[in-house]
Motif scaffolding. Structure first.
Motif, mmCIF file in Angstrom:
data_model
loop_
_atom_site.group_PDB
_atom_site.id
_atom_site.type_symbol
_atom_site.label_atom_id
_atom_site.label_comp_id
_atom_site.label_asym_id
_atom_site.label_seq_id
_atom_site.Cartn_x
_atom_site.Cartn_y
_atom_site.Cartn_z
ATOM 1 N N ALA A 1 0.831 -1.204 0.000
ATOM 2 C CA ALA A 1 0.000 0.000 0.000
ATOM 3 C C ALA A 1 0.865 1.254 0.000
ATOM 4 C CB ALA A 1 -0.919 -0.003 1.218
ATOM 5 N N LEU A 2 0.452 2.257 -0.781
ATOM 6 C CA LEU A 2 1.105 3.552 -0.744
ATOM 7 C C LEU A 2 0.758 4.242 0.574
ATOM 8 C CD1 LEU A 2 0.460 4.960 -4.343
ATOM 9 C CD2 LEU A 2 2.657 4.311 -3.367
ATOM 10 N N GLU A 3 1.726 4.879 1.187
ATOM 11 C CA GLU A 3 1.494 5.581 2.448
ATOM 12 C C GLU A 3 1.378 7.077 2.187
ATOM 13 O OE1 GLU A 3 4.533 4.512 5.203
ATOM 14 O OE2 GLU A 3 3.961 2.387 5.247
ATOM 15 N N MET A 4 0.297 7.675 2.678
ATOM 16 C CA MET A 4 0.033 9.086 2.485
ATOM 17 C C MET A 4 -0.357 9.717 3.815
ATOM 18 S SD MET A 4 -2.269 8.813 -0.993
ATOM 19 C CE MET A 4 -1.718 7.821 -2.389
ATOM 20 N N SER A 5 -0.401 11.054 3.841
ATOM 21 C CA SER A 5 -0.749 11.739 5.090
ATOM 22 C C SER A 5 -1.872 12.759 4.934
ATOM 23 C CB SER A 5 0.486 12.438 5.675
ATOM 24 O OG SER A 5 0.994 13.395 4.764
ATOM 25 N N THR A 6 -2.339 12.996 3.702
ATOM 26 C CA THR A 6 -3.420 13.958 3.496
ATOM 27 C C THR A 6 -4.490 13.373 2.579
ATOM 28 O OG1 THR A 6 -2.406 15.011 1.556
ATOM 29 C CG2 THR A 6 -1.803 15.883 3.735
ATOM 30 N N LYS B 1 -15.989 24.141 25.523
ATOM 31 C CA LYS B 1 -16.065 23.643 24.149
ATOM 32 C C LYS B 1 -14.774 24.020 23.424
ATOM 33 C CE LYS B 1 -20.251 21.937 24.302
ATOM 34 N NZ LYS B 1 -21.314 22.522 23.460
ATOM 35 N N LEU B 2 -14.012 23.010 23.010
ATOM 36 C CA LEU B 2 -12.720 23.229 22.359
ATOM 37 C C LEU B 2 -12.661 22.498 21.022
ATOM 38 C CD1 LEU B 2 -10.381 22.767 25.457
ATOM 39 C CD2 LEU B 2 -11.208 24.924 24.498
ATOM 40 N N ARG B 3 -11.741 22.962 20.159
ATOM 41 C CA ARG B 3 -11.574 22.356 18.838
ATOM 42 C C ARG B 3 -10.101 22.013 18.602
ATOM 43 N NH1 ARG B 3 -13.677 26.166 14.407
ATOM 44 N NH2 ARG B 3 -13.235 24.338 13.125
ATOM 45 N N PRO B 4 -9.631 20.938 19.202
ATOM 46 C CA PRO B 4 -8.231 20.526 18.963
ATOM 47 C C PRO B 4 -8.070 19.939 17.564
ATOM 48 C CG PRO B 4 -9.354 18.932 20.341
ATOM 49 C CD PRO B 4 -10.321 20.061 20.153
ATOM 50 N N PHE B 5 -6.833 19.964 17.071
ATOM 51 C CA PHE B 5 -6.538 19.314 15.797
ATOM 52 C C PHE B 5 -6.503 17.802 16.037
ATOM 53 C CE2 PHE B 5 -4.697 23.553 15.138
ATOM 54 C CZ PHE B 5 -5.267 23.879 13.909
ATOM 55 N N ARG B 6 -7.543 17.100 15.537
ATOM 56 C CA ARG B 6 -7.655 15.659 15.788
ATOM 57 C C ARG B 6 -7.962 14.852 14.542
ATOM 58 N NH1 ARG B 6 -11.736 15.473 20.874
ATOM 59 N NH2 ARG B 6 -12.782 17.061 19.613
ATOM 60 N N THR B 7 -8.076 15.503 13.407
ATOM 61 C CA THR B 7 -8.385 14.787 12.177
ATOM 62 C C THR B 7 -7.685 15.478 11.011
ATOM 63 O OG1 THR B 7 -10.178 13.858 10.827
ATOM 64 C CG2 THR B 7 -10.511 16.086 11.719
ATOM 65 N N PHE B 8 -7.988 15.071 9.787
ATOM 66 C CA PHE B 8 -7.321 15.610 8.603
ATOM 67 C C PHE B 8 -7.575 17.108 8.458
ATOM 68 C CE2 PHE B 8 -7.862 11.098 7.729
ATOM 69 C CZ PHE B 8 -6.624 10.744 7.226
ATOM 70 N N ILE B 9 -6.566 17.830 7.993
ATOM 71 C CA ILE B 9 -6.662 19.284 7.907
ATOM 72 C C ILE B 9 -7.647 19.733 6.829
ATOM 73 C CG2 ILE B 9 -4.320 19.639 8.774
ATOM 74 C CD1 ILE B 9 -3.414 20.025 5.881
ATOM 75 N N GLU B 10 -8.005 18.854 5.895
ATOM 76 C CA GLU B 10 -8.935 19.240 4.826
ATOM 77 C C GLU B 10 -10.370 19.395 5.308
ATOM 78 O OE1 GLU B 10 -5.602 16.936 2.747
ATOM 79 O OE2 GLU B 10 -6.740 16.785 4.613
ATOM 80 N N ILE C 1 -15.196 13.648 6.848
ATOM 81 C CA ILE C 1 -14.241 13.050 5.904
ATOM 82 C C ILE C 1 -14.980 12.373 4.753
ATOM 83 C CG2 ILE C 1 -12.443 11.308 5.627
ATOM 84 C CD1 ILE C 1 -11.726 11.793 8.592
ATOM 85 N N LYS C 2 -16.020 11.632 5.089
ATOM 86 C CA LYS C 2 -16.798 10.942 4.063
ATOM 87 C C LYS C 2 -17.420 11.937 3.090
ATOM 88 C CE LYS C 2 -20.725 7.795 3.471
ATOM 89 N NZ LYS C 2 -21.772 6.998 4.153
ATOM 90 N N GLU C 3 -18.018 13.008 3.609
ATOM 91 C CA GLU C 3 -18.647 14.012 2.749
ATOM 92 C C GLU C 3 -17.608 14.700 1.864
ATOM 93 O OE1 GLU C 3 -20.634 16.489 5.549
ATOM 94 O OE2 GLU C 3 -22.374 15.152 5.745
ATOM 95 N N TYR C 4 -16.435 14.964 2.413
ATOM 96 C CA TYR C 4 -15.365 15.598 1.629
ATOM 97 C C TYR C 4 -14.954 14.695 0.462
ATOM 98 C CZ TYR C 4 -10.643 17.139 0.398
ATOM 99 O OH TYR C 4 -9.515 17.534 -0.291
ATOM 100 N N LEU C 5 -14.726 13.418 0.736
ATOM 101 C CA LEU C 5 -14.296 12.485 -0.305
ATOM 102 C C LEU C 5 -15.401 12.236 -1.328
ATOM 103 C CD1 LEU C 5 -12.335 9.944 1.924
ATOM 104 C CD2 LEU C 5 -11.363 11.557 0.275
ATOM 105 N N GLN C 6 -16.644 12.172 -0.875
ATOM 106 C CA GLN C 6 -17.750 11.985 -1.812
ATOM 107 C C GLN C 6 -17.848 13.163 -2.777
ATOM 108 O OE1 GLN C 6 -20.993 11.328 0.982
ATOM 109 N NE2 GLN C 6 -21.076 9.152 0.469
ATOM 110 N N TYR C 7 -17.617 14.354 -2.270
ATOM 111 C CA TYR C 7 -17.651 15.542 -3.132
ATOM 112 C C TYR C 7 -16.491 15.534 -4.122
ATOM 113 C CZ TYR C 7 -17.278 20.426 -4.556
ATOM 114 O OH TYR C 7 -17.171 21.586 -5.292
ATOM 115 N N GLU C 8 -15.287 15.243 -3.636
ATOM 116 C CA GLU C 8 -14.113 15.260 -4.489
ATOM 117 C C GLU C 8 -14.138 14.150 -5.546
ATOM 118 O OE1 GLU C 8 -11.675 17.397 -4.699
ATOM 119 O OE2 GLU C 8 -12.381 18.686 -3.065
ATOM 120 N N LEU C 9 -14.806 13.045 -5.236
ATOM 121 C CA LEU C 9 -14.847 11.897 -6.152
ATOM 122 C C LEU C 9 -16.224 11.733 -6.797
ATOM 123 C CD1 LEU C 9 -12.917 9.341 -3.911
ATOM 124 C CD2 LEU C 9 -11.989 10.728 -5.791
ATOM 125 N N SER C 10 -16.994 12.798 -6.822
ATOM 126 C CA SER C 10 -18.360 12.728 -7.358
ATOM 127 C C SER C 10 -18.381 12.340 -8.839
ATOM 128 C CB SER C 10 -19.078 14.057 -7.157
ATOM 129 O OG SER C 10 -18.358 15.127 -7.783
#
Length: 242
Positions: free
Chosen positions: A45-50, A175-184, A224-233
């Protein structure tokens, strides 16, 4: 010791022997366990970070894929690109995407200065984050034992000037918003319980405890799912699941 050695020798001899196959009522049985030989070659598998890298890889059509592909949102930090089942009923993982997220020790008391730096660098600034920074950044060493904590709010003596002192109140949960998922995608906001204490050796220490039962993970994975569905529509052969 000798008996153990003889037992291993007999077992090794049995493994080398040709298996005996017997058919009964249309079912074939063997006296030894048989393993299928996998002749299908699969790539690492190719390894990616974004997520952007994954989308660009898919759109480039660099590698040959099956008619149907699956993009699986495994967690807020991991996404995989997986092929459809092959003739052996197996799947191939073509890409693994792991988000690079700044670490933070939730639920553990850390030094006063380190806590303030983390709030400024590892969290998206909002009203409650600014309130915590004001509270934690101005509390005097030696006054934490004097603050009031009724389980909902905390109050401590703070510096308000060169000579004067005042009080700051922090509601709980915050109520806080830490960086916990992909930046996109948008970083989910969730509830945290803030605590501060006076340690005899280390001075003032602060901690935040997650208080939403992990609900933020569902929110992040949905984004994440909504982002990918839009990008791969425009690529109907790619199905995004979470």
């Amino acid at each position: 010791m000798i008996e153990s050695g003889l037992k291993e020798l007999v077992q090794y001899g049995n493994e080398l022997a040709v298996p005996n196959l017997v058919e009964r009522v249309g079912v074939t049985y063997s006296d030894k366990k048989l393993y299928a030989v996998d002749e299908v070659r699969r790539a690492n598998a190719l390894e990616m970070s974004t997520l952007t890298s994954l989308v660009e890889y898919i759109k480039s059509k660099t590698d040959v894929s099956t008619d149907k592909m699956i993009v699986q949102v495994v967690s807020p930090e991991e996404v995989r690109l997986i092929s459809a089942l092959d003739d052996d009923r197996k799947r191939e993982v073509l890409a693994e995407v792991n988000a690079q997220i700044p670490g933070f020790d939730y639920g553990r008391y850390i030094g006063h200065e380190s806590f303030i730096i983390a709030l400024q660098s590892k969290f998206i600034q909002n009203d409650d984050c600014e309130l915590l920074l004001k509270f934690a950044g101005t509390v005097e060493n030696g006054t934490v034992a004097q603050y009031g904590d009724d389980g909902v709010t905390q109050k401590a003596t703070i510096k308000t000037g060169i000579a004067s002192k005042g009080e700051a109140v922090v509601p709980n949960p915050v109520k806080l918003r830490p960086f916990r998922t992909f930046i996109e995608v948008e970083q989910p906001e969730s509830a945290f319980v803030f605590r501060m204490r006076q340690d005899e050796r280390n001075g003032i220490e602060c901690a935040i405890f997650e208080a939403d039962g992990g609900a933020w993970k569902n929110t992040a994975m949905k984004s994440i799912k909504e982002y990918l569905q839009y990008e791969l529509s425009e690529y109907p052969n790619f199905t995004v699941i979470s």
